[in-house]
Motif scaffolding. Structure first.
Motif, PDB file in Angstrom:
ATOM      1  N   ILE B  98       0.851  -1.207   0.000  1.00 53.33           N
ATOM      2  CA  ILE B  98       0.000   0.000   0.000  1.00 53.33           C
ATOM      3  C   ILE B  98       0.881   1.250   0.000  1.00 53.33           C
ATOM      4  O   ILE B  98       0.614   2.229  -0.689  1.00 53.33           O
ATOM      5  CB  ILE B  98      -0.959  -0.015   1.215  1.00 53.33           C
ATOM      6  CG1 ILE B  98      -1.872  -1.237   1.140  1.00 53.33           C
ATOM      7  CG2 ILE B  98      -1.786   1.257   1.265  1.00 53.33           C
ATOM      8  CD1 ILE B  98      -2.701  -1.480   2.394  1.00 53.33           C
ATOM      9  N   ARG B 100       3.907   1.519  -1.257  1.00 59.21           N
ATOM     10  CA  ARG B 100       4.491   1.690  -2.605  1.00 59.21           C
ATOM     11  C   ARG B 100       3.496   2.385  -3.524  1.00 59.21           C
ATOM     12  O   ARG B 100       3.861   3.244  -4.325  1.00 59.21           O
ATOM     13  CB  ARG B 100       4.881   0.321  -3.168  1.00 59.21           C
ATOM     14  CG  ARG B 100       6.140  -0.225  -2.545  1.00 59.21           C
ATOM     15  CD  ARG B 100       6.547  -1.574  -3.124  1.00 59.21           C
ATOM     16  NE  ARG B 100       7.367  -2.244  -2.128  1.00 59.21           N
ATOM     17  CZ  ARG B 100       6.975  -3.282  -1.391  1.00 59.21           C
ATOM     18  NH1 ARG B 100       5.794  -3.823  -1.573  1.00 59.21           N
ATOM     19  NH2 ARG B 100       7.793  -3.794  -0.481  1.00 59.21           N
ATOM     20  N   PHE B 101       2.231   2.020  -3.397  1.00 59.99           N
ATOM     21  CA  PHE B 101       1.187   2.659  -4.212  1.00 59.99           C
ATOM     22  C   PHE B 101       1.099   4.152  -3.851  1.00 59.99           C
ATOM     23  O   PHE B 101       1.058   5.009  -4.724  1.00 59.99           O
ATOM     24  CB  PHE B 101      -0.153   1.954  -3.962  1.00 59.99           C
ATOM     25  CG  PHE B 101      -1.319   2.608  -4.641  1.00 59.99           C
ATOM     26  CD1 PHE B 101      -1.560   2.400  -5.994  1.00 59.99           C
ATOM     27  CD2 PHE B 101      -2.169   3.460  -3.935  1.00 59.99           C
ATOM     28  CE1 PHE B 101      -2.634   3.021  -6.627  1.00 59.99           C
ATOM     29  CE2 PHE B 101      -3.236   4.092  -4.566  1.00 59.99           C
ATOM     30  CZ  PHE B 101      -3.473   3.868  -5.916  1.00 59.99           C
ATOM     31  N   LYS B 104       3.453   6.660  -5.378  1.00 64.93           N
ATOM     32  CA  LYS B 104       3.348   6.984  -6.808  1.00 64.93           C
ATOM     33  C   LYS B 104       2.688   8.350  -6.993  1.00 64.93           C
ATOM     34  O   LYS B 104       2.639   8.872  -8.091  1.00 64.93           O
ATOM     35  CB  LYS B 104       2.515   5.914  -7.520  1.00 64.93           C
ATOM     36  CG  LYS B 104       3.234   4.590  -7.639  1.00 64.93           C
ATOM     37  CD  LYS B 104       2.367   3.572  -8.325  1.00 64.93           C
ATOM     38  CE  LYS B 104       3.133   2.244  -8.425  1.00 64.93           C
ATOM     39  NZ  LYS B 104       2.263   1.152  -8.837  1.00 64.93           N
ATOM     40  N   TYR B 105       2.141   8.891  -5.908  1.00 63.37           N
ATOM     41  CA  TYR B 105       1.432  10.166  -5.976  1.00 63.37           C
ATOM     42  C   TYR B 105       2.198  11.250  -5.213  1.00 63.37           C
ATOM     43  O   TYR B 105       2.889  10.949  -4.240  1.00 63.37           O
ATOM     44  CB  TYR B 105       0.017  10.019  -5.398  1.00 63.37           C
ATOM     45  CG  TYR B 105      -0.829   9.078  -6.235  1.00 63.37           C
ATOM     46  CD1 TYR B 105      -1.608   9.566  -7.271  1.00 63.37           C
ATOM     47  CD2 TYR B 105      -0.784   7.709  -6.010  1.00 63.37           C
ATOM     48  CE1 TYR B 105      -2.353   8.703  -8.059  1.00 63.37           C
ATOM     49  CE2 TYR B 105      -1.525   6.836  -6.798  1.00 63.37           C
ATOM     50  CZ  TYR B 105      -2.307   7.349  -7.821  1.00 63.37           C
ATOM     51  OH  TYR B 105      -3.033   6.499  -8.610  1.00 63.37           O
ATOM     52  N   THR B 111      -4.555  11.253  -2.156  1.00 65.68           N
ATOM     53  CA  THR B 111      -4.279   9.825  -2.382  1.00 65.68           C
ATOM     54  C   THR B 111      -2.990   9.438  -1.666  1.00 65.68           C
ATOM     55  O   THR B 111      -2.918   8.389  -1.026  1.00 65.68           O
ATOM     56  CB  THR B 111      -4.144   9.552  -3.895  1.00 65.68           C
ATOM     57  OG1 THR B 111      -5.272  10.113  -4.547  1.00 65.68           O
ATOM     58  CG2 THR B 111      -4.062   8.059  -4.183  1.00 65.68           C
ATOM     59  N   HIS B 112      -1.979  10.268  -1.775  1.00 64.70           N
ATOM     60  CA  HIS B 112      -0.690   9.968  -1.138  1.00 64.70           C
ATOM     61  C   HIS B 112      -0.857   9.822   0.373  1.00 64.70           C
ATOM     62  O   HIS B 112      -0.523   8.788   0.951  1.00 64.70           O
ATOM     63  CB  HIS B 112       0.309  11.086  -1.463  1.00 64.70           C
ATOM     64  CG  HIS B 112       1.648  10.921  -0.819  1.00 64.70           C
ATOM     65  ND1 HIS B 112       2.571   9.999  -1.263  1.00 64.70           N
ATOM     66  CD2 HIS B 112       2.219  11.554   0.235  1.00 64.70           C
ATOM     67  CE1 HIS B 112       3.649  10.072  -0.494  1.00 64.70           C
ATOM     68  NE2 HIS B 112       3.464  11.012   0.423  1.00 64.70           N
ATOM     69  N   THR B 115      -3.681   7.272   1.768  1.00 62.94           N
ATOM     70  CA  THR B 115      -3.275   5.878   1.548  1.00 62.94           C
ATOM     71  C   THR B 115      -2.198   5.482   2.553  1.00 62.94           C
ATOM     72  O   THR B 115      -2.160   4.343   3.029  1.00 62.94           O
ATOM     73  CB  THR B 115      -2.768   5.705   0.096  1.00 62.94           C
ATOM     74  OG1 THR B 115      -3.756   6.209  -0.789  1.00 62.94           O
ATOM     75  CG2 THR B 115      -2.509   4.244  -0.230  1.00 62.94           C
TER      76      THR B 115
END
Lengths: 388, 188
Positions: B98, B100-101, B104-105, B111-112, B115
């Protein structure tokens, strides 16, 4: 070694099986911790409010210690030096460090560009283990760590790593002029220190607002401030307007940050639902209580996503909003002089001392404000091994 | 509901400058009063020591790179990792995926950050499972500091524990009742 081990919100362990830190970079030092403090901002981590706070991490960004090992490129520090370690990790050579913004170093935190590198402050602060431990890795060892002066009280020294400079900078960045009325929101360690230092800049009045009577009483004695409980007011803004001739304070300092009480919607949206980065109650009160053209100094910690802010009032009143993490290295010479000259004795705010083994109790007591706690100090059992 | 006789009703107006003047008259009694006063320290005064380093930007002497011998996530708002970095708790398991995802932002996105908060909560569960696998049982009495609360806030602690126990019992009874009703309905 023994170190604090974060296991999730409100749950930490005094863990005897933590690996000792190693030199990872030629400019590193390994320091054996002699004194460590729990900061009010550590409570934001403890309460699970700072993103990327990983299970297994060791907190703690306020500590002193004895240098046990140094990397191949460390020149100023040597094994055996007793140092205070500022909470900022700073390279000393990036454009920000060159301009004395040591809290904003460009080479200390890969995870977040908005935040400097700090010991033990989540991966949002760079992913470094902190000083609530027996040993800690200190990067850029030649830059910020400062050797203790002879005769310097160890408890005052450890307070110089964060609380004292942070409180001082809150007052400094507020641009206080002689005769100004200064309002400080929050009578925690930083608020107490900011209120005390407001006098150093020539304040005419210092007013402290909080909800805990024992802390307000402390503010009267330690900070020589007028101190009021907002729970006894219908509206703190009206109170402060009336108290300042319906003009507004010259300066307001927000020394609370993201866990302020006093406004139901802020509490629900900020603390319960995490729809904003904690509660911005103190900041709202500051903006609304300060005079037109006044200055609001933010020293309380807020989380990174966002907060509801009264932008219309800021613009219409022509306010200046200033904030930053304290630049500890920049302020140390002046503050050491203030302490060594006896103008201030910061250790008066340390109310509780715990062995490191009892760190879960210390966090709980600080979090719940039990036993009239103001500032808890941690003493590792190996701390006294080699200093008088 | 508004409080009667609130603090703002009890203080006198028109006192601000009188109090300030009185304080300044006894300034000698306040250690350090006015010592660091600086008329130039108004909002336009640059707190940073402006020396043009901002415009040098990339031309500064960089420290050697700390060896990258573990997974370090970095903000996409910078080209790579910093010269030094913390090596505490690299991303692991589901919470690591999660994270790592999230990385990406940019830091400008919800979202960053949200998350990452989600990853933290998953990490807490992961941590408990790892503890159990290593034979470490949860000890809230010590690890949550209940021991200290028992000592310093016994009444509050008992009250909160009793309330939680009552709510849990009520919840369980309600669930049981619902289950029983459902069973009776399905048997008609």
């Amino acid at each position: 070694m023994l170190a604090m081990n974060f296991r999730g919100p409100f749950q930490i362990r005094a863990d005897r099986n933590r690996p000792e830190p190693e030199i990872k970079h030629p400019m590193d030092a390994i320091v054996r911790v002699t004194r460590s403090l729990i900061c009010g901002s550590d409570l934001h981590l403890y309460h699970g409010m700072v993103p990327d706070t990983r299970v297994g991490m060791t907190f703690g960004h306020e500590f002193t210690g004895i240098v046990e090992a140094v990397g191949s490129e460390v020149q100023k520090l040597k094994v055996g030096d007793h140092v205070l370690v500022p909470f900022n990790i700073a390279c000393g050579s990036c454009p920000h460090c060159k301009q004395e913004l040591y809290g904003n170093c460009h080479e200390a935190n890969p995870e977040a560009t908005a935040v400097g590198g700090f010991f033990g402050y989540a991966h949002t602060g760079g992913g470094y283990d902190g000083g609530q431990a027996e040993y800690v890795r200190v990067p850029y060892a030649d830059v910020s760590p400062t050797i203790l002066l002879e005769g310097m009280d160890l408890e005052n020294a450890v307070l110089l790593t964060d609380v004292v400079p942070t409180g001082y900078q809150a007052a400094e960045q507020a641009g206080i002029q002689k005769g100004d009325t200064v309002v400080v929101f929050g009578a925690g360690p930083i608020g107490l220190m900011a209120a005390r230092f407001a006098w150093f800049f020539g304040a005419g009045r210092v007013i402290v607002i909080d909800e805990l009577d024992y802390r307000l009483e402390f503010a009267r004695k330690f900070s020589f401030a007028e101190a009021y409980n907002f729970r006894e007011m219908n509206d703190p803004v009206v109170f402060l307007k009336k108290a300042t001739d319906y003009f507004g304070a010259d300066v307001c300092i927000d020394a609370v940050g993201c866990e302020a009480s006093g406004h139901a919607w802020q509490t629900i949206s900020g603390k319960s639902l995490l729809m904003q980065a904690g509660t911005a109650t103190a900041f709202h009160w500051a903006v609304n209580s300060v005079k037109k053209g006044g200055i609001v100094s933010i020293i309380g910690v807020y989380g990174p996503p966002w907060n509801l802010a009264p932008l219309g009032s800021i613009m219409n009143k022509g306010l200046t909003i200033r904030g930053n993490q304290a630049s500890v290295k920049r302020l140390l010479p002046k503050l050491i002089d203030h302490i060594m000259s006896g103008r201030i004795n910061p250790k008066e705010i340390i109310t509780h001392r715990f062995p490191l083994e009892e760190i879960p109790d210390a966090y709980r007591m600080f979090s719940k404000k039990l036993d009239n706690i103001i500032k808890p100090l941690l003493i590792p059992s190996r701390a006294n091994a080699s200093f008088a | 509901m508004l409080m009667k006789n609130a603090l703002e009703d009890r203080i006198a107006a028109g006192q601000d400058r009188i109090i300030a003047q009185r304080n300044m008259a006894r300034a000698a009694d306040i250690p350090g009063w006015g010592l660091d006063a600086d008329p130039d320290n108004d909002p336009t005064y640059p707190m940073k020591h402006s020396n043009g380093a901002d415009h040098e930007r990339l031309n500064y002497e960089k420290a050697p790179q700390q060896p990258l011998d573990m997974e370090i996530l970095h903000s996409i708002e910078r080209p790579g990792v910093t010269r030094v970095f913390g090596t505490s708790t690299p991303p692991i398991g589901l919470s690591g995926a999660i994270r790592r995802f999230a990385y990406k932002y940019s830091e400008a996105t919800a979202t960053h950050w949200m998350t990452l908060i989600l990853a933290d909560r998953v990490d807490t569960i992961q941590g408990k499972l790892t503890d159990l696998m290593h034979g470490i049982l949860p000890n809230p009495w010590v690890e949550r500091g209940w021991r200290a609360e028992w000592k310093h806030n016994r009444a509050g602690f008992i009250g909160r524990t009793a309330t939680t126990a009552l709510l849990l019992t009520a919840g369980i009874l309600l669930l049981k009742r619902k289950k029983k009703n459902k069973y009776q309905l399905s048997n008609r």
